[in-house]
Design a protein around this motif. Sequence first.
Motif, PDB file in Angstrom:
ATOM      1  N   TRP A  41       0.844  -1.185   0.000  1.00  0.00           N
ATOM      2  CA  TRP A  41       0.000   0.000   0.000  1.00  0.00           C
ATOM      3  C   TRP A  41       0.889   1.248   0.000  1.00  0.00           C
ATOM      4  CZ3 TRP A  41      -4.677   0.036   3.819  1.00  0.00           C
ATOM      5  CH2 TRP A  41      -5.452  -1.124   3.656  1.00  0.00           C
ATOM      6  N   LEU A  64      -4.694   8.422   4.302  1.00  0.00           N
ATOM      7  CA  LEU A  64      -4.997   7.627   3.117  1.00  0.00           C
ATOM      8  C   LEU A  64      -6.473   7.247   3.085  1.00  0.00           C
ATOM      9  CD1 LEU A  64      -3.731   6.080   0.646  1.00  0.00           C
ATOM     10  CD2 LEU A  64      -3.571   4.093   2.180  1.00  0.00           C
ATOM     11  N   GLU A  68      -8.238   6.368  -2.748  1.00  0.00           N
ATOM     12  CA  GLU A  68      -6.831   6.493  -3.145  1.00  0.00           C
ATOM     13  C   GLU A  68      -6.162   5.125  -3.208  1.00  0.00           C
ATOM     14  OE1 GLU A  68      -5.893  10.944  -1.286  1.00  0.00           O
ATOM     15  OE2 GLU A  68      -5.589   9.156  -0.062  1.00  0.00           O
ATOM     16  N   LEU A  69      -6.503   4.256  -2.274  1.00  0.00           N
ATOM     17  CA  LEU A  69      -5.918   2.919  -2.243  1.00  0.00           C
ATOM     18  C   LEU A  69      -6.368   2.099  -3.452  1.00  0.00           C
ATOM     19  CD1 LEU A  69      -4.262   0.775  -0.766  1.00  0.00           C
ATOM     20  CD2 LEU A  69      -6.302   0.240   0.586  1.00  0.00           C
ATOM     21  N   HIS A  72      -4.589   3.325  -6.456  1.00  0.00           N
ATOM     22  CA  HIS A  72      -3.199   2.860  -6.420  1.00  0.00           C
ATOM     23  C   HIS A  72      -3.063   1.498  -7.094  1.00  0.00           C
ATOM     24  CE1 HIS A  72       0.774   1.854  -4.737  1.00  0.00           C
ATOM     25  NE2 HIS A  72       0.228   0.762  -4.207  1.00  0.00           N
ATOM     26  N   TYR A  73      -3.939   0.572  -6.722  1.00  0.00           N
ATOM     27  CA  TYR A  73      -3.858  -0.767  -7.305  1.00  0.00           C
ATOM     28  C   TYR A  73      -4.375  -0.805  -8.741  1.00  0.00           C
ATOM     29  CZ  TYR A  73      -2.159  -3.054  -3.115  1.00  0.00           C
ATOM     30  OH  TYR A  73      -1.362  -3.451  -2.071  1.00  0.00           O
ATOM     31  N   GLU A 175      -2.684   1.079  10.803  1.00  0.00           N
ATOM     32  CA  GLU A 175      -3.660   1.202   9.728  1.00  0.00           C
ATOM     33  C   GLU A 175      -4.332   2.569   9.729  1.00  0.00           C
ATOM     34  OE1 GLU A 175      -4.598   0.820   6.747  1.00  0.00           O
ATOM     35  OE2 GLU A 175      -4.318  -1.316   7.147  1.00  0.00           O
ATOM     36  N   VAL A 179      -9.300   4.669   5.769  1.00  0.00           N
ATOM     37  CA  VAL A 179      -9.498   3.550   4.844  1.00  0.00           C
ATOM     38  C   VAL A 179     -10.571   2.612   5.369  1.00  0.00           C
ATOM     39  CG1 VAL A 179      -8.447   1.443   3.943  1.00  0.00           C
ATOM     40  CG2 VAL A 179      -7.234   3.601   3.739  1.00  0.00           C
TER      41      VAL A 179
END
Length: 262
Positions: A41, A64, A68-69, A72-73, A175, A179
């Motif tokens: 991540w 985050l 956005e996560l 990203h992937y 974490e 998210v």
Amino acid sequence: MEGIKTKTVVFVTGAFVVNTGWDEWQSYFQSKGYETMAPPWPFKDGTAAELRARQPNDTDLAKLTLNELVDHYMDIVKALPEKPIVIGHSLGGLITQIIVSHDLAAAAVAIHSVPPQGVFPYEFSFLKAGWKALGLFTDLDETYLMSFEDWQYAFVNDMPLDEQQKAYDENTIPESKVVARGGLTSAAHVDFEKPHAPLLLTAGSIDNIIPAHLNHRNFEAYKSNGSVLDYKEFEGRNHFVLGQPTWKEDADYILDWLDKNA
């Protein structure tokens, strides 16, 4: 590997844990002829010990978002020369389902997936295992680190104490509460009616945080439209399924499924 149209596998990591939990899976899939990658991540490129040392003041990670996560992937997948096979665990399973919904995977496997928007997780064990990650009435500029006691319940239930501690030390990291909250919003949306690439959802009979019946409701949310969609429940698997001694049996099942469907 007859019938495989792509040999690139992208492993997508879930919340609370470091991406090196995929190391043995990567080596095993590589031994079967696949190219693999398990990108971390954003703001999580480090060892578990290094990332825990930043707790609770890693403001970049704390801010985050799930959108956005996911982006990203999706950017990683889009940058590849062909659509990859995507395999994700837990929140990584949700991200995998979103990637499939965007028609960016050749085939996919969601392992003990966090449910998408619309699949309501009413199970008590889910709420008990996951509610602290939402950080209600806490500072969102600070990250959340699961305690060992919570880790025992959420991830490694029914394992010997020494194995629980080893798994915690090697895997557990801070974490983003933001998210975690994103899983309750449109950021977790999946189009269950849209035709999609072959998709396998797997569950574990003793998983507390993502119980098997929650996983099955996720599976049942998809509408029948001719797409390949399968479900498999493994006996005796908790949420630490990637690192249990039985992980290779699960990987073999997935490899066989990919050989038939990818």
